[in-house]
Design an enzyme around this catalytic site. Sequence first.
Site, short mmCIF file in Angstrom:
data_model
loop_
_atom_site.label_atom_id
_atom_site.label_comp_id
_atom_site.label_asym_id
_atom_site.label_seq_id
_atom_site.Cartn_x
_atom_site.Cartn_y
_atom_site.Cartn_z
N ASN A 156 0.88 -1.18 0.00
CA ASN A 156 0.00 0.00 0.00
C ASN A 156 0.92 1.23 0.00
O ASN A 156 1.63 1.46 0.98
CB ASN A 156 -0.84 -0.02 1.27
CG ASN A 156 -2.30 0.28 1.06
OD1 ASN A 156 -3.05 0.26 2.01
ND2 ASN A 156 -2.74 0.57 -0.14
N ASN A 169 -7.62 10.10 -0.59
CA ASN A 169 -7.60 9.02 -1.57
C ASN A 169 -6.97 9.50 -2.87
O ASN A 169 -6.81 10.70 -3.10
CB ASN A 169 -9.03 8.53 -1.85
CG ASN A 169 -9.55 7.59 -0.79
OD1 ASN A 169 -8.79 6.79 -0.23
ND2 ASN A 169 -10.84 7.66 -0.51
N CYS A 215 -7.08 5.43 7.11
CA CYS A 215 -6.33 4.43 6.36
C CYS A 215 -5.31 3.81 7.32
O CYS A 215 -4.40 4.50 7.80
CB CYS A 215 -5.62 5.07 5.18
SG CYS A 215 -4.55 3.95 4.25
N GLY A 216 -5.46 2.51 7.61
CA GLY A 216 -4.60 1.86 8.58
C GLY A 216 -3.15 1.75 8.15
O GLY A 216 -2.23 2.09 8.90
N ASN A 217 -2.90 1.31 6.92
CA ASN A 217 -1.52 1.23 6.44
C ASN A 217 -0.93 2.62 6.25
O ASN A 217 0.26 2.82 6.45
CB ASN A 217 -1.46 0.43 5.15
CG ASN A 217 -1.58 -1.06 5.39
OD1 ASN A 217 -1.16 -1.57 6.42
ND2 ASN A 217 -2.18 -1.77 4.45
N GLU A 228 -10.82 -1.18 -2.81
CA GLU A 228 -10.90 0.05 -2.03
C GLU A 228 -11.66 1.15 -2.77
O GLU A 228 -11.32 1.47 -3.92
CB GLU A 228 -9.50 0.56 -1.69
CG GLU A 228 -8.82 -0.20 -0.56
CD GLU A 228 -7.68 0.59 0.05
OE1 GLU A 228 -7.91 1.75 0.47
OE2 GLU A 228 -6.55 0.07 0.09
N CYS A 269 -4.83 -3.36 2.60
CA CYS A 269 -5.70 -2.34 3.18
C CYS A 269 -5.73 -2.56 4.69
O CYS A 269 -6.20 -3.61 5.14
CB CYS A 269 -7.11 -2.42 2.60
SG CYS A 269 -8.28 -1.28 3.39
N THR A 273 -7.32 -0.97 7.36
CA THR A 273 -8.63 -1.06 8.00
C THR A 273 -9.38 -2.29 7.50
O THR A 273 -10.20 -2.86 8.21
CB THR A 273 -9.46 0.21 7.77
OG1 THR A 273 -9.55 0.47 6.35
CG2 THR A 273 -8.86 1.41 8.48
#
EC number: 5.1.1.7
Length: 262
Positions: free
Chosen positions: A14, A66, A75-77, A191, A201, A203
């Site tokens: 990512n 985005n 966005c977790g990553n 996504e 991804c 999350t």
Amino acid sequence: MKNIHFHKYQGAGNDFIIIDNRKGTFDGNDTTLIEHLCNRRFGIGGDGLMLLEDHPVHDFTMRYFNSDGGEASMCGNGGRCIAAFAVHKGVVSNPDKFSFMAVDGEHLAEYKSGIVNLKMIDVNSVNKENKFTYLNTGSPHHVCFVDDVAKTDVYNEGKNIRYSERYQPDGTNVNFVQFKTGNEIKVRTYERGVEDETLACGTGVVASAISAHLKKPSFSEFDIEVLGGKLKVCFEPNSEGGFKNVWLEGPATFVFEGTIEI
């Protein structure tokens, strides 16, 4: 014309453009510019763009956009990558534990030898249907289980669910999950905002792990294989049917830095 200095990071494939915006020189409202910078043919290229900005209490603020230019949900990553960036830039005083503010609230982070462990928001509830689960892990996620993710048409099936009437007007991210052995799962994600499958991804794997727990309640920690590498998720179920102490762990890697003239 102006020059924009940037850094590029990736977490399990990512990839993100990160800009140190503590002086406020980058206009986060310029969606056309952000979309251009994220374009892989005409710009720098990335699944998204992040701004690191000051915060009065926490170590910094994370703003995430985005690749379509719109400011987005968590966005977790991206959170793990901007945490690594903050450590590398000397923004945080203690890499072992620090905090930042994102659109979904406060996050704690721990950095060690290129691995970032990021505390995600609590998940208050999970909508469990016959064929899928739906939950918000900082971003909304539809999770369905399949026999073989390698044979799943992630782009077309994910797009159909993302734009389905059920999730209008904002849409949802879509995850396809396959059980391996024990607490191991494989995940592929379509996504929204990117409008395609991504290599990982954050999350999404959190949502997938929690959904996997509902099928295998004996596990509250999952090793997750995504197209871009491996991640780990752990959490604690609470008495109300939600989840607390949710952590996402994995590598966050510097790729390159540069200056682009716009």
